[in-house]
Structures are given as structure tokens and as C-alpha cells.
Design an enzyme around this catalytic site. Structure first.
Site, PDB file in Angstrom:
ATOM      1  CG  LEU A  34       8.813   2.231 -94.074  1.00  0.00           C
ATOM      2  CD1 LEU A  34      10.157   1.623 -94.417  1.00  0.00           C
ATOM      3  CD2 LEU A  34       8.727   3.675 -94.552  1.00  0.00           C
ATOM      4  CD  GLU A  41       2.614  -4.172 -88.581  1.00  0.00           C
ATOM      5  OE1 GLU A  41       2.679  -2.978 -88.212  1.00  0.00           O
ATOM      6  OE2 GLU A  41       1.634  -4.911 -88.361  1.00  0.00           O
ATOM      7  CG  ASP A 151       7.713 -10.014-105.806  1.00  0.00           C
ATOM      8  OD1 ASP A 151       7.110  -9.938-106.906  1.00  0.00           O
ATOM      9  OD2 ASP A 151       7.241  -9.531-104.752  1.00  0.00           O
TER      10      ASP A 151
END
Length: 258
Positions: A34, A41, A151
Site C-alpha cells: 500500500l 512499509e 499528523d
């Protein structure tokens, strides 16, 4: 094989070269990669135990012995462990002590808010306010546990059946903790001035990022929601303002107050 690697096209560093159907950590099988981050990752996998898709986030090959890679994954486990809020994914497994450090997280099926805006254009003001009213309680639950996401942005909001789910907790930090000197956490354009100045982590940083996200979603943040961008916003007041701004889309009865 599990140890097969390749080279990332962007940074030229190693990534896992797991073929579809390859057996992966956590009793899972690879479906598709993805995304690739600096230290880890993310893969869409099939969980045998759940007999359902899930998300595997694993340290990249050159990061498996790096303490910061494990620390980043453990920040996610701290943020997701024991979560009950529907706008936060469930933690399914913590493999941060394994040879290939990883975590397994609930798969949230749907487009990101960024993709939705690109494909279908801006939201109306009430639609954006509804989105905020659904996301802010998830942030407040995180803050109640002494953490901040740090974030919040359209790329980290997935719309599952039209309802937002906040993903990617790798930047989460303890409230009051110090940011790395000269290296603010978060994404430029969404991080608050205090966050970019590397001030200690606060809940206000998440509210600012939520405000910037909603402004991007509808084109301009209404005056009634500008309090999200204030230096020290009150979460309960912001939640009331979001519900009021949602108008007929209000997600709970008017007599309910945070």
C-alpha cells in the site's frame, strides 16, 4: 520468500519484495503493497485467523535492527491499544519484538479524504463540519489517554461507508513530550506554528491540524470554526461549534453537550 528484497523507486533504498500469496508475519499472506515510508512499509494482507483483510506495517529491510523503526511502530501500538472509538482502527497484533518488527491493524476500506476531494470536489460547509464532528471525538479519546496524533491531514483520513476513520499513528507522541530539536513532527501545511517551532506536544496541535484539514475540504473554514486554529482551543467548545455548523447533518441531538 520472506527475505526477498528490491529497491524503492523513490529513495533507492531496500523494500520487501513480497509476492502476492507470500506468507508474512502475524499469520498473514501478502496481497499488495500500500505504501512505503522512511522506516516502514505498509501492506494489504489476508489474516488467516480473522479470515479477512488486514494491514501489516513492517520495518523496511535496512531498518529491522534500527531502534527508531521499532520505536515508531511502538508509538502506533501505544495509540491503538485498547481503543474503543469507531473512528480509530483496531490493533490486531503487536509484533514489534519479532525478527521483522511489525504491527497488524484493522483494514479500513474506502478512499482517503484527499482522494475524495480530488475525484469529487470540495465538501459543503455542513459536510466538512460533520466530518470534523466525527473526527474530533476520536482525537479527544486519544488526548484523554495522554497522546496526540500530530499528523492529521486528508491523506490520513479514510472514508469507510462515508464515515471518517483516522489512520497512521506513527507520529503519535505523549502530551508534554519534547519534539526532536529542529525536526518538527508532522506535515508542513497542516502542522501548527507551535508544532513547527518544536514546542512540547499538545492537544491543541491536533485541533489546528483538524482545522487545516477541514479548511482544505470545504475551501475556507467558516468563522464559527476558526477557534480550531486558535493557540489554545477548547476541545468541548470546538465539538459544539462543529455540531452546530453541521446544521441538518448534526450527528447527535441538540440537547447533548460535550
Amino acid at each position: 520468500m520472506l527475505i526477498d528484497t528490491a529497491t524503492d523507486d523513490v529513495d533507492g533504498l531496500a523494500v520487501w519484495d513480497w509476492a502476492e500469496g507470500c506468507e508474512l508475519p502475524g499469520g498473514t499472506f501478502a496481497i499488495d503493497r500500500l505504501g512505503v515510508g522512511h522506516r516502514s512499509e505498509t501492506w494489504l494482507v489476508w489474516s488467516v485467523a480473522l479470515w479477512a483483510p488486514a494491514v501489516l506495517k513492517a520495518a523496511r529491510p535496512h531498518q529491522i535492527h534500527h531502534p527508531r523503526a521499532v520505536k515508531s511502530l511502538r508509538r502506533e501500538t501505544a495509540a491503538l491499544s485498547g481503543n474503543l472509538h469507531p473512528a480509530v482502527p483496531r490493533l490486531l497484533a503487536d509484533g514489534t519484538d519479532e525478527a521483522i518488527p511489525y504491527i497488524l491493524v484493522e483494514y479500513v476500506d474506502g478512499p482517503t479524504l484527499a482522494d475524495e476531494l480530488e475525484d469529487n470536489g470540495l465538501l459543503t460547509g455542513p459536510e466538512a463540519a460533520l466530518l470534523g464532528a466525527q473526527l474530533l471525538p476520536a482525537l479527544m479519546a486519544l488526548h484523554h489517554r495522554g497522546l496526540a496524533h500530530l499528523d492529521v491531514k486528508p491523506d490520513n483520513v479514510v472514508l469507510r461507508d462515508g464515515r471518517p476513520v483516522l489512520i497512521d499513528y506513527g507520529s503519535a507522541r505523549r502530551l508534554g513530550s519534547e519534539q526532536p530539536a529542529g525536526h518538527p513532527v508532522g506535515t508542513e501545511g497542516y502542522a501548527s506554528p507551535a508544532q513547527e517551532a518544536c514546542e512540547p506536544v499538545s492537544a491543541a496541535m491536533d485541533l489546528y491540524s483538524l482545522g487545516r484539514t477541514l479548511a482544505e475540504a470545504c475551501g475556507e473554514l467558516p468563522d464559527s470554526l476558526q477557534l480550531l486554529l486558535a493557540p489554545q482551543p477548547n476541545s468541548a467548545e470546538a465539538l459544539t461549534a462543529l455540531a452546530d455548523a453541521a446544521g441538518e447533518l448534526r450527528p447527535w441531538p441538540e440537547w447533548l453537550r460535550a
